[in-house]
Design an enzyme around this catalytic site. Structure first.
Site, PDB file in Angstrom:
ATOM      1  N   GLU A 440      37.546  42.951  28.236  1.00 24.41           N
ATOM      2  CA  GLU A 440      38.682  42.938  29.349  1.00 24.41           C
ATOM      3  C   GLU A 440      38.771  44.381  29.904  1.00 24.41           C
ATOM      4  O   GLU A 440      39.951  44.726  30.209  1.00 24.41           O
ATOM      5  CB  GLU A 440      40.052  42.451  28.527  1.00 24.41           C
ATOM      6  N   GLY A 441      37.660  44.897  30.278  1.00 30.12           N
ATOM      7  CA  GLY A 441      37.843  46.388  30.835  1.00 30.12           C
ATOM      8  C   GLY A 441      37.815  47.649  29.764  1.00 30.12           C
ATOM      9  O   GLY A 441      38.718  47.475  28.756  1.00 30.12           O
TER      10      GLY A 441
END
Length: 595
Positions: A440-441
């Site tokens: 998610e980054g």
């Protein structure tokens, strides 16, 4: 293996005393009936499921893992049965819209339940959570016909959901993606390409899976401005919602990972699969951020949940493990003492506790913001919530995953050699939580998002509001003055370095990139310090009023002191590193990497 016991007293402390969620619910449209008793009853039932159904499957999932054969994935023994019971009991639809079979409860109740699920069994919990993100995205961006077709079976748990972003050549640089979309019949599109690292991309828990896929429509602009979002079911679905033929979606393989073995991380191949456009063409990344932001908050909870699980295991072991003599002696009539009496073991345990419980205060605060975002009674309330939540999300995702990893490593350390071997379960926690800082980054991406899109983009207004709120609290607290000053000093430093970065960044192209991670960590340490000061204030007041829960509130007071004196000063190091600039990273020759 460590057993999991849901921390119901601390959950109640954060929900009722720190955040006063029952009063908060009275100001949410459609949630007014949820009071403290309702909240507690739902949480207690969720705790039972996590403790009795999911925790026993955690080691099973790790040892058996998911299996791939001839394009099909099977989950570990017991996973499918647990998912069926979970869905039948309505947990997947807890906060979903009643029009599609949900219960319409506040999202914060789902957050609390998800923490317990993740502490008990992170890998299993991802199947339902990813479905929830897909439901939210379809609810916001799909047309009514598509919602009627897809949402009821997903909320009921008959269908799953995923998000498909990453491709082998581009990682987080989504502007480089190659998956294509070509117009098909009846307004549909034909999706072709390959996605990788797709969590829960294939499994045997549900009869169908709806993949939300980023792809580029033929002729669309290059880069992120030409990306669209599509709903692509694994099995084709007719207009009446009935399943038809397979849809050109296949699982090419599953990854052999360091952790979360019970969740299938898949390579998915799309071969002219029928898909449906969500939202506007070429604005797919904007639509997908509904899913991404929800997932980032979920990842922050996964990490905080692991900090809690590791702390529980380490605390129980430290109370029983007898080794060397403590000062003062705990068992003077024995040749050695429980290791909880040793100063450094106490440092470890208090660090874990401070991160687990401080992280809970942050994630539930974010959950309160999500409540307002979806159920705020006025546009102003929803806008204010969106503004604050945008600022808090990268801090929660980045900081809590870093500290969750630290807490898991510390748990192994308490066990010593026993922590390094599989039978105690502590090394599984460390392996499972490690992914949270990546997906998610990555956390540097979270730091860049925090600085550029949240702090710089509005001229620092949202941050100034938060810092003002913290400073106002410090002026009206009963916590000892030396602890208050410790926080005030770091708030001043947070404001100063934010202003310096905003003013100086234009003069040094690499300053923001060089500072992003340290800025994220400085922000996180200071923000958690604020929550611990609030917790200490509540504890001081409760003790002064004669509460009978003396040990609980003394524990809050003492953990707050530990955090503010021993962990909050870490923010100073990050401040120093930021002010050192980028030259010590970039103004060096390739000789620095010579071997």
């Amino acid at each position: 293996m460590p057993s999991y016991n849901a921390p119901l007293r601390d959950i109640a402390f954060v929900a009722h005393e720190l955040l006063d969620l029952s009063s908060h619910y009275q100001h949410l449209s459609g949630c007014e009936a949820v009071d403290a008793a309702t909240f507690d009853a739902i949480v207690e039932e969720g705790a039972k499921f996590a403790e009795q159904e999911l925790a026993p499957l955690n080691a099973v999932g790790d040892q058996h893992g998911c299996q791939w054969h001839d394009g099909k994935v099977t989950t570990p023994p017991g996973f499918a049965e647990a998912f069926e019971r979970y869905a039948a009991n309505g947990w997947l639809g807890l906060d979903k819209h009643p029009a599609f079979g949900g219960q319409g409860l506040p999202p914060s109740l789902g957050f609390v339940n998800y923490e317990m699920v993740c502490s008990a069994n992170h890998a299993w919990g991802m199947y339902g959570n990813l479905t929830g993100g897909a439901i939210s995205t379809l609810s916001e961006h799909a047309d009514e016909a598509l919602q009627q077709r897809f949402l009821p079976p997903m909320i009921a748990g008959r269908w799953g959901g995923t998000m498909c972003l990453t491709e082998a050549h581009c990682g987080s640089d989504l502007g480089l993606l190659r998956t294509s979309a070509h117009p098909g019949a009846n307004g549909s599109y034909r999706i072709s390409g390959s996605k990788m690292f797709i969590s829960a991309g294939d499994h045997d828990l549900t009869e169908n899976i709806v993949h939300l896929v980023l792809a580029r429509i033929e002729g669309a602009p290059a880069g992120v401005k030409g990306i669209s979002l599509f709903a692509v079911p694994k099995i084709q679905v007719d207009a009446d919602g009935k399943l038809g033929a397979p849809n050109g979606v296949s699982c090419g393989s599953i990854e052999h990972k360091m952790g979360i073995h019970g969740n299938a991380t898949c390579v998915l191949n799309f071969d002219s699969a029928c898909g449906y456009l969500l939202g506007e063409a070429n604005r797919g990344l904007n639509a997908m951020f509904t899913y991404i932001n929800e997932s980032r908050l979920a990842v922050s909870q996964q990490a905080q949940a692991h900090a809690e699980a590791s702390f529980q295991g380490a605390l129980a072991y430290a109370r029983e493990r007898v080794q060397m003599r403590a000062t003062p002696r705990l068992k003077a009539d024995q040749p050695a003492d429980p290791i909880i009496g040793h100063a450094d073991v106490r440092r470890i345990l208090l660090t874990q506790k401070a991160f687990a419980e401080g992280g809970r205060m942050l994630t539930y605060t974010c959950a309160q913001g999500v409540d307002l975002l979806h159920h705020g009674a006025t546009p102003g309330a929803r806008q204010a919530a969106a503004r604050r939540l945008a600022l808090l999300t990268p801090i929660a995702k980045g900081f809590l995953t870093e500290t969750g990893i630290e807490a898991a490593q510390l748990g192994i350390q308490v066990f010593g050699g026993h922590g390094y071997i599989r039978e105690w379960g502590m090394e599984q926690i460390a392996r499972d939580v490690r992914i949270t800082a990546i997906y998610e980054g990555t956390n540097t991406i979270q730091g860049l998002d925090l600085l550029t899109r949240k702090v710089f983009a509005d001229g620092g207004e949202a941050l100034a509001e938060l810092l003002g709120e913290i400073e106002n609290f410090t002026r009206d607290t009963v916590v000892p003055v030396e602890l208050v000053k410790a926080l005030q000093q770091r708030v001043t430093a947070w404001r100063e370095v934010s202003d310096w970065l905003r003013e100086t960044g234009g003069e040094d192209a690499n300053l923001v990139g060089a500072s992003a991670f340290d800025y994220l960590m400085l922000s996180g340490y200071t923000l958690i310090g604020y929550f611990w000061l609030r917790a200490a204030d509540l504890a001081e007041r409760a003790l002064a009023e004669g509460s009978t829960e003396v040990a609980f509130y003394q524990g809050k007071r003492e953990t707050a002191r530990f955090y503010l004196q021993r962990l909050l000063p870490r923010a100073d190091l990050h401040h120093t590193l930021i002010r050192s600039g980028s030259q010590n990273l970039m103004a060096i020759s390739d000789a620095a990497f010579a071997r």
